[in-house]
Scaffold this motif. Structure first.
Motif, short mmCIF file in Angstrom:
data_model
loop_
_atom_site.label_atom_id
_atom_site.label_comp_id
_atom_site.label_asym_id
_atom_site.label_seq_id
_atom_site.Cartn_x
_atom_site.Cartn_y
_atom_site.Cartn_z
N VAL A 1 0.97 -1.14 -0.08
CA VAL A 1 0.16 0.12 -0.01
C VAL A 1 0.93 1.36 0.00
CG1 VAL A 1 -1.65 1.19 1.31
CG2 VAL A 1 -1.65 -1.10 1.31
N LEU A 2 0.76 2.20 -1.05
CA LEU A 2 1.40 3.28 -1.04
C LEU A 2 0.43 4.49 -0.57
CD1 LEU A 2 3.28 3.00 -4.50
CD2 LEU A 2 4.17 2.68 -2.24
N ASP A 3 0.84 4.97 0.40
CA ASP A 3 0.02 6.00 1.11
C ASP A 3 0.51 7.30 0.80
OD1 ASP A 3 -1.24 7.81 2.85
OD2 ASP A 3 -1.18 6.57 4.56
N LEU A 4 -0.05 8.09 -0.08
CA LEU A 4 0.12 9.37 -0.62
C LEU A 4 -0.19 10.49 0.13
CD1 LEU A 4 -0.05 8.33 -4.45
CD2 LEU A 4 1.85 7.89 -2.76
N THR A 5 -0.82 10.40 1.33
CA THR A 5 -1.40 11.44 2.15
C THR A 5 -0.15 12.61 2.22
OG1 THR A 5 -2.38 10.20 3.60
CG2 THR A 5 -2.25 12.32 4.20
N ASP A 6 0.86 12.68 2.31
CA ASP A 6 1.70 13.55 2.33
C ASP A 6 2.71 13.87 1.08
OD1 ASP A 6 0.90 14.05 5.11
OD2 ASP A 6 2.38 12.73 6.08
N LEU A 7 2.32 13.33 0.03
CA LEU A 7 3.03 13.54 -1.19
C LEU A 7 2.47 14.69 -1.58
CD1 LEU A 7 5.30 11.83 -2.95
CD2 LEU A 7 3.38 11.21 -4.43
N THR A 8 3.20 15.81 -1.89
CA THR A 8 2.82 17.16 -2.22
C THR A 8 2.93 17.32 -4.01
OG1 THR A 8 5.20 18.11 -1.88
CG2 THR A 8 3.56 18.31 -0.02
N ILE A 9 4.03 16.95 -4.31
CA ILE A 9 4.25 17.02 -5.69
C ILE A 9 4.76 15.64 -6.61
CG2 ILE A 9 5.82 18.11 -7.57
CD1 ILE A 9 5.85 20.68 -5.72
N MET A 10 4.38 15.36 -7.79
CA MET A 10 4.70 14.46 -8.46
C MET A 10 4.97 14.71 -9.88
SD MET A 10 3.44 10.52 -8.88
CE MET A 10 1.71 10.93 -9.35
N ASP A 11 5.90 14.29 -10.45
CA ASP A 11 6.43 14.82 -11.94
C ASP A 11 6.08 13.73 -12.87
OD1 ASP A 11 8.64 13.48 -11.75
OD2 ASP A 11 9.79 15.15 -11.63
N SER A 12 6.45 13.60 -14.16
CA SER A 12 6.37 12.67 -15.07
C SER A 12 7.17 11.34 -14.68
CB SER A 12 6.77 13.08 -16.48
OG SER A 12 8.00 13.40 -16.60
N ILE A 13 8.23 11.67 -13.92
CA ILE A 13 9.45 10.64 -13.54
C ILE A 13 8.56 9.75 -12.46
CG2 ILE A 13 11.60 10.13 -12.72
CD1 ILE A 13 11.48 11.05 -15.65
N GLY A 14 8.00 10.45 -11.52
CA GLY A 14 7.27 9.80 -10.60
C GLY A 14 6.08 9.04 -11.08
N LEU A 15 5.44 9.45 -12.03
CA LEU A 15 4.22 8.84 -12.80
C LEU A 15 4.73 7.59 -13.36
CD1 LEU A 15 2.18 11.57 -14.72
CD2 LEU A 15 1.33 9.77 -12.83
N GLY A 16 5.97 7.46 -13.94
CA GLY A 16 6.68 6.42 -14.47
C GLY A 16 7.12 5.49 -13.58
N THR A 17 7.31 5.92 -12.34
CA THR A 17 7.99 4.91 -11.27
C THR A 17 6.57 4.28 -10.71
OG1 THR A 17 9.67 6.66 -10.62
CG2 THR A 17 8.97 5.16 -9.00
N LEU A 18 5.63 4.89 -10.73
CA LEU A 18 4.43 4.44 -10.05
C LEU A 18 3.89 3.08 -11.07
CD1 LEU A 18 2.06 6.96 -8.87
CD2 LEU A 18 3.40 5.44 -7.69
N VAL A 19 4.27 3.34 -12.59
CA VAL A 19 3.73 2.36 -13.56
C VAL A 19 4.73 1.27 -13.51
CG1 VAL A 19 3.49 1.95 -15.88
CG2 VAL A 19 2.63 3.90 -14.89
N ARG A 20 6.02 1.52 -13.35
CA ARG A 20 6.95 0.49 -13.37
C ARG A 20 6.64 -0.29 -12.04
NH1 ARG A 20 9.89 4.58 -14.71
NH2 ARG A 20 11.19 4.75 -12.73
N LEU A 21 6.52 0.30 -10.83
CA LEU A 21 6.20 -0.64 -9.70
C LEU A 21 4.82 -1.42 -9.75
CD1 LEU A 21 6.90 2.11 -6.82
CD2 LEU A 21 8.40 0.04 -7.69
N TYR A 22 3.89 -0.84 -10.41
CA TYR A 22 2.81 -1.73 -10.67
C TYR A 22 3.19 -2.87 -11.61
CZ TYR A 22 -1.37 -3.05 -13.49
OH TYR A 22 -2.32 -3.85 -14.09
N VAL A 23 3.94 -2.93 -12.55
CA VAL A 23 4.43 -4.04 -13.60
C VAL A 23 5.21 -4.89 -12.74
CG1 VAL A 23 5.87 -4.43 -15.59
CG2 VAL A 23 4.09 -2.68 -15.60
#
Length: 117
Positions: A52-74
């Motif tokens: 479980v990734l709790d993003l409560t305190d995540l303030t900013i995410m860029d395209s690299i962050g998006l890519g990281t979430l997708v890679r972790l999903y895979v």
């Protein structure tokens, strides 16, 4: 000095409850700091059915962050685990929606666990 900057940009707290790990993210998931999350989650995949990734305190995410979430999903799916996003704030939710990843990432586990806002 670089490590001090990384700590101030993205910090993680990991809690375990049985075979479920919760990773609380604090700060920014942006270029230069995504490897912190990626390496921690990849380390947990063999030990867990669900991360479980709790993003409560995540303030900013860029395209690299998006890519990281997708890679972790895979990676999790390939490893017999799954990644679940919870407490997605409005800014991150908007970014996921704009990129059409919101619908992809809402069905992250076969158990039907969805993103919570």
């Amino acid at each position: 000095m670089a490590q001090a900057a990384a700590v101030s940009q993205l910090t993680l707290e990991v809690e375990r409850n049985g075979d479920v790990f919760t990773v609380k993210c604090h700060g920014k998931l942006v270029l230069g700091f995504c490897d912190v999350l990626a390496s921690k989650v990849k380390e947990l995949i063999p030990q867990s059915k669900r991360i479980v990734l709790d993003l409560t305190d995540l303030t900013i995410m860029d395209s690299i962050g998006l890519g990281t979430l997708v890679r972790l999903y895979v990676s999790a799916k390939a490893g017999g685990s799954c990644v679940v996003l919870v407490n997605v704030g409005p800014r991150i939710r908007q970014l996921l929606g704009i990129t059409n990843l919101l619908s992809v990432l809402t069905d992250m586990c076969e158990q039907g666990v969805n993103i919570r806002f």
